[in-house]
Enzyme design. Structure first.
Site, PDB file in Angstrom:
ATOM      1  N   ASP A  64       0.826  -1.212   0.000  1.00 54.05           N
ATOM      2  CA  ASP A  64       0.000   0.000   0.000  1.00 54.05           C
ATOM      3  C   ASP A  64       0.858   1.259   0.000  1.00 54.05           C
ATOM      4  O   ASP A  64       1.786   1.397   0.803  1.00 54.05           O
ATOM      5  CB  ASP A  64      -0.904  -0.011   1.231  1.00 54.05           C
ATOM      6  CG  ASP A  64      -2.027   1.007   1.161  1.00 54.05           C
ATOM      7  OD1 ASP A  64      -1.717   2.218   1.115  1.00 54.05           O
ATOM      8  OD2 ASP A  64      -3.198   0.597   1.165  1.00 54.05           O
TER       9      ASP A  64
ATOM     10  N   HIS B 286      -2.074  -2.979   8.325  1.00 53.52           N
ATOM     11  CA  HIS B 286      -2.482  -1.564   8.401  1.00 53.52           C
ATOM     12  C   HIS B 286      -3.980  -1.417   8.218  1.00 53.52           C
ATOM     13  O   HIS B 286      -4.647  -2.291   7.662  1.00 53.52           O
ATOM     14  CB  HIS B 286      -1.736  -0.738   7.338  1.00 53.52           C
ATOM     15  CG  HIS B 286      -2.165  -1.044   5.934  1.00 53.52           C
ATOM     16  ND1 HIS B 286      -3.165  -0.344   5.286  1.00 53.52           N
ATOM     17  CD2 HIS B 286      -1.732  -1.975   5.052  1.00 53.52           C
ATOM     18  CE1 HIS B 286      -3.321  -0.829   4.067  1.00 53.52           C
ATOM     19  NE2 HIS B 286      -2.461  -1.835   3.904  1.00 53.52           N
TER      20      HIS B 286
END
Length: 218
Positions: free
Chosen positions: A41, A97
């Site tokens: 990401d 996350h």
């Protein structure tokens, strides 16, 4: 692309000059104490959130911060083996996350109908939703995503231990494993307490003191 090119120029004129001696030393080799496994990401910057300099983190990134089980011939297994056996890292952090797209896909498998490679990759986290339901029961969609992200970190730590090189390093107490989740919006890290098997804020600013005696998971 022009922004990236401009950024290179800025790096050469500022950051590189300020740390030139460090970069010159790193040109001769690396000896990072920590391997950091996290998601691909774009919102995650391992060096930024840990305040680390170049050469301090050996980073492995992929969709969903996953580690295929056992000694499969994969880029992940090869990278981990190199980190443990050649670089002799002392710590491995698996860091999930918030709002992880890969974990959203485990909850919404139909979203991968046009992404066959992604669907195949998610086999590495097969069963994570069921594990989460057994541990926590039914939850709201938002809470369920957070819990699946945590459960994936637990699963990947288990997968790590299935790698021969990791198991050997743990047995000889040369390596410690750590499970983290990073909240992008709040900038906070939660850490897995291995004894309680629960996640908690990594530290309280008012009472934080580094733990020099931590062993095993953190």
């Amino acid at each position: 692309m022009q922004k990236l090119i401009h950024g290179i120029r800025q790096f050469q004129q500022s950051e590189y000059r300020r740390k030139q001696s460090l970069f010159e030393e790193l040109a001769g080799g690396q000896a990072p104490p920590t391997m950091f496994i996290t998601c691909a990401d774009s919102r995650i910057d391992p060096n930024l959130i840990t305040g680390s300099d170049p050469g301090e983190l050996f980073v492995l990134r992929n969709a969903g911060n996953m580690i295929p089980r056992q000694d499969m011939a994969s880029g992940e297994a090869a990278t981990i083996e190199f980190a443990v056996k050649a670089l002799k890292v002392e710590h491995i952090v698996v860091c999930g996350h918030s709002q992880c797209g890969a974990m959203k896909a485990t909850l919404e498998p139909e979203s991968c109908e046009s992404l066959p490679s992604v669907a195949g990759w998610l086999r590495n986290v097969k069963g994570v939703v069921e594990r989460t339901l057994r541990r926590h029961g039914e939850q709201s969609p938002e809470r369920m995503l957070d819990l699946v992200i945590q459960e994936n970190v637990r699963m990947q730590l288990e997968n790590l231990q299935s790698l021969r090189c990791v198991a050997e390093a743990l047995a000889s107490e040369q390596l410690q494993l750590h499970g983290w989740t990073y909240d992008i919006g709040r900038g906070e890290i939660e850490s897995l307490d291995h004894e309680r098997n629960e996640f908690a804020t990594l530290f309280n600013d008012e009472c934080y003191q580094p733990d020099e005696s931590a062993t095993g998971f953190a």
